[in-house]
Design a protein around this motif. Structure first.
Motif, short mmCIF file in Angstrom:
data_model
loop_
_atom_site.label_atom_id
_atom_site.label_comp_id
_atom_site.label_asym_id
_atom_site.label_seq_id
_atom_site.Cartn_x
_atom_site.Cartn_y
_atom_site.Cartn_z
N TYR A 1 0.98 -1.23 -0.01
CA TYR A 1 -0.05 0.11 0.03
C TYR A 1 0.96 1.23 -0.12
N PHE A 2 0.67 2.00 -0.99
CA PHE A 2 1.38 3.35 -0.90
C PHE A 2 0.59 4.52 -1.33
N ASP A 3 1.13 5.73 -0.66
CA ASP A 3 0.47 7.10 -1.16
C ASP A 3 1.44 7.59 -2.22
N GLY A 4 0.52 7.84 -3.30
CA GLY A 4 1.19 8.56 -4.51
C GLY A 4 1.10 10.21 -4.59
N PRO A 5 1.48 10.63 -5.52
CA PRO A 5 1.23 12.02 -5.55
C PRO A 5 -0.31 12.29 -5.24
N GLY A 6 -0.54 13.46 -4.73
CA GLY A 6 -1.95 13.64 -4.40
C GLY A 6 -2.74 13.12 -3.26
N GLN A 7 -1.99 12.00 -2.46
CA GLN A 7 -2.46 11.43 -1.72
C GLN A 7 -1.50 11.31 -0.26
N GLY A 8 -2.30 11.40 0.68
CA GLY A 8 -1.61 11.37 2.21
C GLY A 8 -0.35 11.94 2.31
N HIS A 9 0.79 11.09 2.83
CA HIS A 9 1.93 11.66 3.03
C HIS A 9 2.58 12.34 1.88
N ALA A 10 2.42 11.88 0.43
CA ALA A 10 3.07 12.55 -0.46
C ALA A 10 2.47 13.95 -0.76
N LEU A 11 1.30 14.08 -0.46
CA LEU A 11 0.75 15.61 -0.60
C LEU A 11 0.87 16.28 0.36
N GLU A 12 0.70 15.86 1.56
CA GLU A 12 0.74 16.59 2.79
C GLU A 12 2.04 17.20 3.27
N LYS A 13 2.95 16.22 3.08
CA LYS A 13 4.48 16.29 3.66
C LYS A 13 5.45 16.78 2.38
N ASN A 14 5.17 16.18 1.44
CA ASN A 14 6.13 16.50 0.20
C ASN A 14 5.56 17.35 -0.78
N LYS A 15 4.27 17.85 -0.43
CA LYS A 15 3.62 18.98 -1.32
C LYS A 15 3.49 18.13 -2.98
N MET A 16 3.39 17.02 -2.90
CA MET A 16 3.26 16.54 -4.39
C MET A 16 1.93 16.47 -5.01
N PRO A 17 1.46 16.91 -5.92
CA PRO A 17 -0.04 17.26 -6.43
C PRO A 17 -0.30 15.86 -7.08
N LEU A 18 -1.38 15.78 -7.37
CA LEU A 18 -1.89 14.63 -7.98
C LEU A 18 -1.51 14.62 -9.54
N THR A 19 -1.49 13.27 -9.93
CA THR A 19 -1.07 13.36 -11.50
C THR A 19 -1.88 12.23 -12.13
N SER A 20 -2.36 12.30 -13.52
CA SER A 20 -3.30 11.36 -14.06
C SER A 20 -2.22 10.30 -14.72
#
Length: 228
Positions: free
Chosen positions: A11-30
């Motif tokens: 299970y992982f958080d990708g861009p736009g999700q969980g840790h990746a979004l809130e901590k690393n500021k990575m927005p979602l990608t299609s």
């Protein structure tokens, strides 16, 4: 849910999700095949089942279209078009205005004003747009609506040649049930295609079967055992 799958997968958080979004500021990608590739490379995984939940039902098809180490795909639930899901909550007159402005590539000033006003009247619209702006990293409601167009499975569905399971709630408040046959029709090259509609009698008719997650999990596990 992850407790069920914990010992069986990743299970992982990708861009736009969980840790990746809130901590690393990575927005979602299609282009979801990109984070999936990184994960599969890291764990040296060669044959996997990919399960996408909510908007993940859209992203997982994008990943499967280009990442063939994915052998089985579960859309939990279906979400073939983010644009259609968002605009579904809007008045017909505003839908037409948005379509017209997008076609003309307008700057969206009038649309932003209308959407900001509508958000004051509807908590559903307010949550959908504010959360969408946050996850996609856009500055205005109009920019979010415009970017939502890229989260559409029509153009990539024919590239999906894996086994696919589509789940849908009869009374999903985000994704209209008529999206299920549309999604099925685009998966013309799937190795196998299975669809399951959950009903109110099962207490599973809502988005992602909230109310009876156990039934959804059992359905997925049973399908995995049957499809070889």
């Amino acid at each position: 849910m992850m407790l069920v799958y914990r010992d069986a997968g990743i299970y992982f958080d990708g861009p736009g999700q969980g840790h990746a979004l809130e901590k690393n500021k990575m927005p979602l990608t299609s282009q979801w095949e990109k984070p999936v590739k990184v994960i599969l490379d890291y764990f040296n995984a060669t044959e996997v089942t990919a399960i996408g939940m909510s908007l993940g039902g859209n992203l997982v098809l994008h990943a499967a279209a280009f990442e063939k180490r994915i052998k089985k795909v579960v859309c939990f639930d279906i979400l073939p078009s983010l644009f259609n899901c968002v605009t579904r909550q809007l008045p017909e007159s505003l839908k037409k205005q948005i379509s017209t402005d997008l076609d003309k590539n307008e700057n969206g000033t009038a649309i932003n004003a209308a959407l900001n006003d509508l958000m004051q009247q509807s908590l559903m619209v307010q949550w959908a747009i504010r959360q969408g702006m946050h996850v996609l990293g856009t500055k205005t409601p109009y920019d979010f609506i415009k970017q939502a167009l890229t989260y559409d499975t029509n153009e990539i569905s024919a590239l999906v040649n894996q086994d696919v399971l589509l789940l849908a709630g009869q009374d999903d408040h985000y994704v209209a049930l008529d999206q299920l046959p549309l999604q099925m029709s685009t998966l013309s090259n799937a190795h196998s295609l299975t669809a399951r509609i959950f009903t109110d009698k099962e207490a599973a008719a809502n988005h992602c079967q909230l109310g009876n997650l156990g039934l959804a999990i059992s359905t997925i596990l049973n399908w995995l055992n049957q499809v070889q």
